[in-house]
Motif scaffolding. Structure first.
Motif, mmCIF file in Angstrom:
data_model
loop_
_atom_site.group_PDB
_atom_site.id
_atom_site.type_symbol
_atom_site.label_atom_id
_atom_site.label_comp_id
_atom_site.label_asym_id
_atom_site.label_seq_id
_atom_site.Cartn_x
_atom_site.Cartn_y
_atom_site.Cartn_z
ATOM 1 N N ILE A 294 4.902 -21.695 -11.293
ATOM 2 C CA ILE A 294 4.278 -21.310 -12.566
ATOM 3 C C ILE A 294 4.077 -19.801 -12.588
ATOM 4 C CG2 ILE A 294 2.304 -21.645 -14.092
ATOM 5 C CD1 ILE A 294 1.846 -24.346 -12.564
ATOM 6 N N TYR A 295 4.605 -19.156 -13.635
ATOM 7 C CA TYR A 295 4.520 -17.709 -13.786
ATOM 8 C C TYR A 295 3.817 -17.367 -15.095
ATOM 9 C CZ TYR A 295 8.275 -17.975 -10.302
ATOM 10 O OH TYR A 295 9.036 -18.259 -9.195
ATOM 11 N N SER A 296 3.048 -16.292 -15.086
ATOM 12 C CA SER A 296 2.480 -15.782 -16.330
ATOM 13 C C SER A 296 3.568 -15.021 -17.067
ATOM 14 C CB SER A 296 1.286 -14.876 -16.044
ATOM 15 O OG SER A 296 1.652 -13.820 -15.168
ATOM 16 N N ALA A 297 3.315 -14.700 -18.330
ATOM 17 C CA ALA A 297 4.319 -14.032 -19.158
ATOM 18 C C ALA A 297 4.634 -12.623 -18.662
ATOM 19 C CB ALA A 297 3.852 -13.975 -20.613
ATOM 20 N N ASP A 298 3.761 -12.065 -17.804
ATOM 21 C CA ASP A 298 4.039 -10.728 -17.254
ATOM 22 C C ASP A 298 4.848 -10.801 -15.957
ATOM 23 O OD1 ASP A 298 2.138 -11.762 -15.565
ATOM 24 O OD2 ASP A 298 0.632 -10.224 -15.935
ATOM 25 N N GLY A 299 5.338 -12.003 -15.617
ATOM 26 C CA GLY A 299 6.253 -12.145 -14.489
ATOM 27 C C GLY A 299 5.604 -12.378 -13.144
ATOM 28 N N VAL A 300 4.284 -12.560 -13.106
ATOM 29 C CA VAL A 300 3.578 -12.778 -11.840
ATOM 30 C C VAL A 300 3.495 -14.269 -11.542
ATOM 31 C CG1 VAL A 300 1.405 -12.447 -10.590
ATOM 32 C CG2 VAL A 300 2.235 -10.678 -12.161
ATOM 33 N N GLU A 301 3.877 -14.644 -10.334
ATOM 34 C CA GLU A 301 3.746 -16.053 -9.945
ATOM 35 C C GLU A 301 2.284 -16.365 -9.714
ATOM 36 O OE1 GLU A 301 5.526 -19.484 -6.946
ATOM 37 O OE2 GLU A 301 6.108 -17.384 -6.636
ATOM 38 N N ARG A 302 1.778 -17.371 -10.421
ATOM 39 C CA ARG A 302 0.368 -17.742 -10.311
ATOM 40 C C ARG A 302 0.137 -18.921 -9.372
ATOM 41 N NH1 ARG A 302 -2.056 -13.257 -11.813
ATOM 42 N NH2 ARG A 302 -1.443 -12.545 -13.888
ATOM 43 N N ALA A 303 1.075 -19.851 -9.370
ATOM 44 C CA ALA A 303 0.877 -21.040 -8.545
ATOM 45 C C ALA A 303 2.180 -21.800 -8.404
ATOM 46 C CB ALA A 303 -0.182 -21.943 -9.166
ATOM 47 N N SER A 304 2.174 -22.731 -7.470
ATOM 48 C CA SER A 304 3.281 -23.686 -7.337
ATOM 49 C C SER A 304 2.699 -25.013 -6.881
ATOM 50 C CB SER A 304 4.334 -23.197 -6.345
ATOM 51 O OG SER A 304 3.831 -23.227 -5.022
ATOM 52 N N VAL A 305 3.362 -26.084 -7.234
ATOM 53 C CA VAL A 305 2.880 -27.420 -6.875
ATOM 54 C C VAL A 305 4.062 -28.291 -6.464
ATOM 55 C CG1 VAL A 305 2.950 -28.098 -9.311
ATOM 56 C CG2 VAL A 305 1.631 -29.469 -7.700
ATOM 57 N N VAL A 306 3.915 -28.994 -5.344
ATOM 58 C CA VAL A 306 4.954 -29.932 -4.901
ATOM 59 C C VAL A 306 4.898 -31.153 -5.808
ATOM 60 C CG1 VAL A 306 5.795 -31.397 -3.042
ATOM 61 C CG2 VAL A 306 4.847 -29.139 -2.515
#
Length: 391
Positions: A294-306
């Motif tokens: 999951i990325y914010s619109a400014d291109g920063v990865e915020r999280a990931s989930v298996v």
């Protein structure tokens, strides 16, 4: 390419405005002369105009699903799955409605619009179904290559793309091919129709992105990309769009000449979509590592989930009423054979809360989420689509 694609979008918007204005002027000036034409010429012109008219209507705001919605998935095994996602309060179940061999080749694309369902395969055929009558309507044979992408615009039009480099626009009331869009010199990988119905984007193996003016059925611009574009997608509002490559995604805002951001991924991106939540846009990417990133619109990865036990092959988004409240639900499919549904809030709420409490803006959260429902098809799933229309 960041600047060029943005400029091309702006240019195409201006062309559409000019086209609409010129149509009005021509109508005013030529009213008298048109009335003097012979009946045979007038009838001929009407026929020509009918065959060339590719103007797609703007989509009305879709109503969320209340009791149930449709999930359709294609497979390597040529089987088409149709599941009814039944909602009772906050509980969701996935129940098969139809399962049958639809093609003689791997199914690569599915789409549902209104009462219609379409599937496309490596057998170069598009199969059509009427969901209301539960019958097969027939097949379309306009392409001479594997079908790579399908997208309905509401229930009125269908766009198809193929390895032959052609995009075809069909009218659903008679399945007449209105226009063959020829602009790519390689296999088309992905297409996306703007919610207004005025623009469409396409990316292909020829390393180009083309912006199509659907008012005229003509190419508005063609821009070279540094890599092969694999996915294009609009945000639900139509204010943003993404162009995804193998391991990166460029995020654009309509009306701006430069991209907002570039997302860099350590894993190969296999599917992607843009979701709106709490007045913000997020990019969700399904990857080779079994995760949704999951990325914010400014291109920063915020999280990931298996989410799965194997690579994630497809994502779809649908609005559903749960416990009397409208929620966005993400549908994911994987090579592990499972179809899962996720409440978008369960994925994004922790990100929003963490952002309010933490000062470490570059921290990537490792989320744990429970799916709303799971169905094990026990086959290799390839593509997915969802629709609030049920019959």
């Amino acid at each position: 390419p960041k600047t060029e694609v943005g400029k091309a979008i702006e240019s195409s918007k201006r062309d559409i405005t000019k086209s609409e204005n010129s149509k009005k002027e021509i109508t005013k000036k030529d009213t008298k002369s048109e009335s003097r034409k012979k009946d045979t010429k007038s009838e001929s012109k009407k026929k020509d105009n009918k065959s060339e008219n590719t103007d797609l209507p703007a989509l009305p705001k879709s109503e969320p699903a209340h009791d149930s919605f449709l999930v359709v998935a294609g497979t390597y095994e040529r089987i088409l799955y149709g599941l009814e996602a039944r909602v009772v309060g906050s509980v969701m179940t996935l129940n098969p409605q139809f399962i049958f061999p639809a093609h003689i080749g791997c199914i690569k694309a599915v789409s549902a619009g209104g009462r219609y369902l379409a599937s496309g395969s490596t057998d170069e055929v598009i199969k059509l179904y009427d969901l209301k009558k539960r019958v097969e309507l027939g097949s379309l044979h306009e392409h001479s290559g594997s079908i790579t992408a399908l997208q309905f615009h509401g229930g009125s039009h269908l766009l198809s793309a193929s390895e032959d480099g052609v995009i075809c626009i069909f009218r659903t009331n008679d399945w007449e091919p209105l226009k063959m869009l020829r602009g790519h010199k390689g296999a088309v990988n992905s297409i996306a129709i703007h919610p207004s119905g005025k623009l469409a984007l396409s990316v292909a193996q020829d390393r180009t992105i083309i912006i199509w003016n659907l008012l005229t059925g003509q190419r508005a611009s063609r821009v070279k990309t540094p890599q092969v574009g694999e996915i294009v997608a609009w945000s639900p509002s139509g204010s943003h769009y993404i162009v995804a490559y193998a391991t990166e995604v460029q995020v654009y805002k309509v009306g701006q000449t430069e991209s907002l951001a570039t997302v860099f991924s350590k894993q190969r991106i296999l599917c992607a979509l843009v979701a709106s939540y709490e007045n913000a846009e997020y990019v969700l990417c399904g990857s080779q590592d079994k995760r949704i990133h999951i990325y914010s619109a400014d291109g920063v990865e915020r999280a990931s989930v298996v989410c799965h036990e194997n690579r994630i092959k497809g994502l779809s988004l649908v609005d559903v009423v749960l416990d009397g409240v409208v929620h966005a639900v993400v549908v994911s499919i994987s090579s592990d054979g499972r179809i899962k549904t996720w409440k978008l809030a369960d994925l994004l709420d922790p990100i929003c809360k963490h952002a309010e409490q933490s000062t470490a803006s570059d921290e990537v959260m490792d989320l744990v989420a429970e799916p709303l429902a799971t169905y094990n098809a026990d086959v290799r799933l390839t593509c997915v689509a969802s629709s609030t229309a049920t019959f």
